[in-house]
Scaffold this motif. Structure first.
Motif, mmCIF file in Angstrom:
data_model
loop_
_atom_site.group_PDB
_atom_site.id
_atom_site.type_symbol
_atom_site.label_atom_id
_atom_site.label_comp_id
_atom_site.label_asym_id
_atom_site.label_seq_id
_atom_site.Cartn_x
_atom_site.Cartn_y
_atom_site.Cartn_z
ATOM 1 N N ASN A 110 -8.643 4.993 6.243
ATOM 2 C CA ASN A 110 -8.163 6.247 6.798
ATOM 3 C C ASN A 110 -8.317 6.248 8.317
ATOM 4 O OD1 ASN A 110 -8.190 8.143 4.096
ATOM 5 N ND2 ASN A 110 -9.857 6.664 4.092
ATOM 6 N N PRO B 205 -4.203 -2.658 7.922
ATOM 7 C CA PRO B 205 -3.966 -1.789 9.082
ATOM 8 C C PRO B 205 -4.568 -2.341 10.376
ATOM 9 C CG PRO B 205 -4.691 -0.495 7.197
ATOM 10 C CD PRO B 205 -4.875 -1.937 6.831
ATOM 11 N N TRP C 219 -1.052 2.066 14.783
ATOM 12 C CA TRP C 219 -1.838 3.145 14.192
ATOM 13 C C TRP C 219 -2.349 4.098 15.267
ATOM 14 C CZ3 TRP C 219 -3.852 4.104 9.053
ATOM 15 C CH2 TRP C 219 -3.195 3.340 8.078
ATOM 16 N N SER D 222 -9.938 3.021 0.336
ATOM 17 C CA SER D 222 -8.781 3.372 1.152
ATOM 18 C C SER D 222 -9.220 3.308 2.610
ATOM 19 C CB SER D 222 -8.251 4.773 0.812
ATOM 20 O OG SER D 222 -9.219 5.765 1.089
ATOM 21 N N TRP E 159 -4.247 4.784 4.074
ATOM 22 C CA TRP E 159 -3.652 3.537 3.585
ATOM 23 C C TRP E 159 -4.397 3.125 2.322
ATOM 24 C CZ3 TRP E 159 -5.390 -1.638 3.106
ATOM 25 C CH2 TRP E 159 -4.415 -2.652 3.132
ATOM 26 N N LYS E 160 -3.682 3.083 1.181
ATOM 27 C CA LYS E 160 -4.332 2.857 -0.114
ATOM 28 C C LYS E 160 -3.607 1.761 -0.895
ATOM 29 C CE LYS E 160 -6.932 3.790 -3.786
ATOM 30 N NZ LYS E 160 -8.323 3.343 -3.890
ATOM 31 N N VAL F 43 1.034 4.710 1.844
ATOM 32 C CA VAL F 43 0.548 5.322 3.081
ATOM 33 C C VAL F 43 0.924 6.792 3.056
ATOM 34 C CG1 VAL F 43 0.542 5.242 5.595
ATOM 35 C CG2 VAL F 43 0.912 3.132 4.281
ATOM 36 N N ALA G 295 0.829 -1.203 0.000
ATOM 37 C CA ALA G 295 0.000 0.000 0.000
ATOM 38 C C ALA G 295 0.863 1.253 0.000
ATOM 39 C CB ALA G 295 -0.914 0.006 1.222
#
Length: 232
Positions: free
Chosen positions: A101, A187, A194, A99, A91-92, A37, A35
């Protein structure tokens, strides 16, 4: 292509016509095969649909409906703005129709937010996607979740902004995200890390690239956008 940690990139929401619907300046936290980020902090520059900015400033959610109708008609303008109130970690995955978030206030992680959107199309200065309206909001400890903007999602479906193919992709992405929650993957595998994240204070506030102003054109940005969960 890959991006360097600390690099400024621009997320653009691009309509199928090729016109830009929004732009947001972000800072790269990490770029891996899993991903991209990125992060955002108060003061970061953005451009939003003018009617969205009006809906926020007037406190009138019905104006968002006007914004969708303008999008369907291909007639919208962008307003300059700045990100306000929260820090954002995004995070994509490159091929995902979403995504993930995380939004932070000075007291810590406020909530998780899944934004359903097009897969990433990278450019030299950032990436393109397109927001697909519906969202999923989750408590910091993932103990509760709420689907958001289902009414607007139905409306944009009626307007033809979201096609049947995109709708099917969103349905599949919903299932994928719920499975990630159940499995505690992505995540969600390391919520503690996080939860502890904060914007690096040594990073300058992200700014959008700007063309040179024409004679008499102001370089000041007037509008602000204090998001309550999503920029959309």
């Amino acid at each position: 292509m890959s991006f360097e940690t600390g690099q400024t990139v621009v997320r653009r929401d691009v309509h199928r016509s090729g016109r830009v619907w929004s732009e947001q300046a972000l800072r790269v936290v990490a770029d891996t095969g899993e991903a991209l980020v990125t992060a955002c902090a108060p003061g970061a520059e953005a451009r939003w649909p003018a009617l969205y900015a009006k809906a926020r400033s007037d406190g009138d959610r019905s104006v968002r409906t006007e914004a969708f109708e303008a999008l369907a008609a291909g007639e919208w303008e962008l307003a300059d703005g700045r990100w306000q109130e929260t820090e954002l970690l995004l995070w994509k995955p490159p091929t995902a129709w979403f995504s993930i978030n995380a939004f932070y206030t000075p007291t810590g992680l406020r909530n998780w937010y899944v934004n359903f959107e097009h897969p990433t199309c990278r450019r030299t200065d950032g990436f393109d996607t397109f927001d697909l309206t519906v969202d999923l909001v989750m408590a910091p400890d993932l103990s509760a979740l709420t689907w958001k903007d289902e009414d607007e999602y139905a409306h944009v479906r009626r307007l033809g902004i979201i096609t049947d193919t995109e709708h099917q992709a969103v349905d599949a992405a919903r299932t994928q995200v719920l499975a990630m929650l159940e499995e505690r993957s992505g995540p969600f595998a390391d919520v503690g890390t996080w939860d502890d994240w904060r914007w690096d204070p040594t990073w300058p506030t992200p700014r959008l690239p700007r063309p040179a102003p024409t004679s008499g054109e102001s370089q000041e940005w007037g509008a602000t956008w204090p998001p309550t969960g999503s920029i959309y």
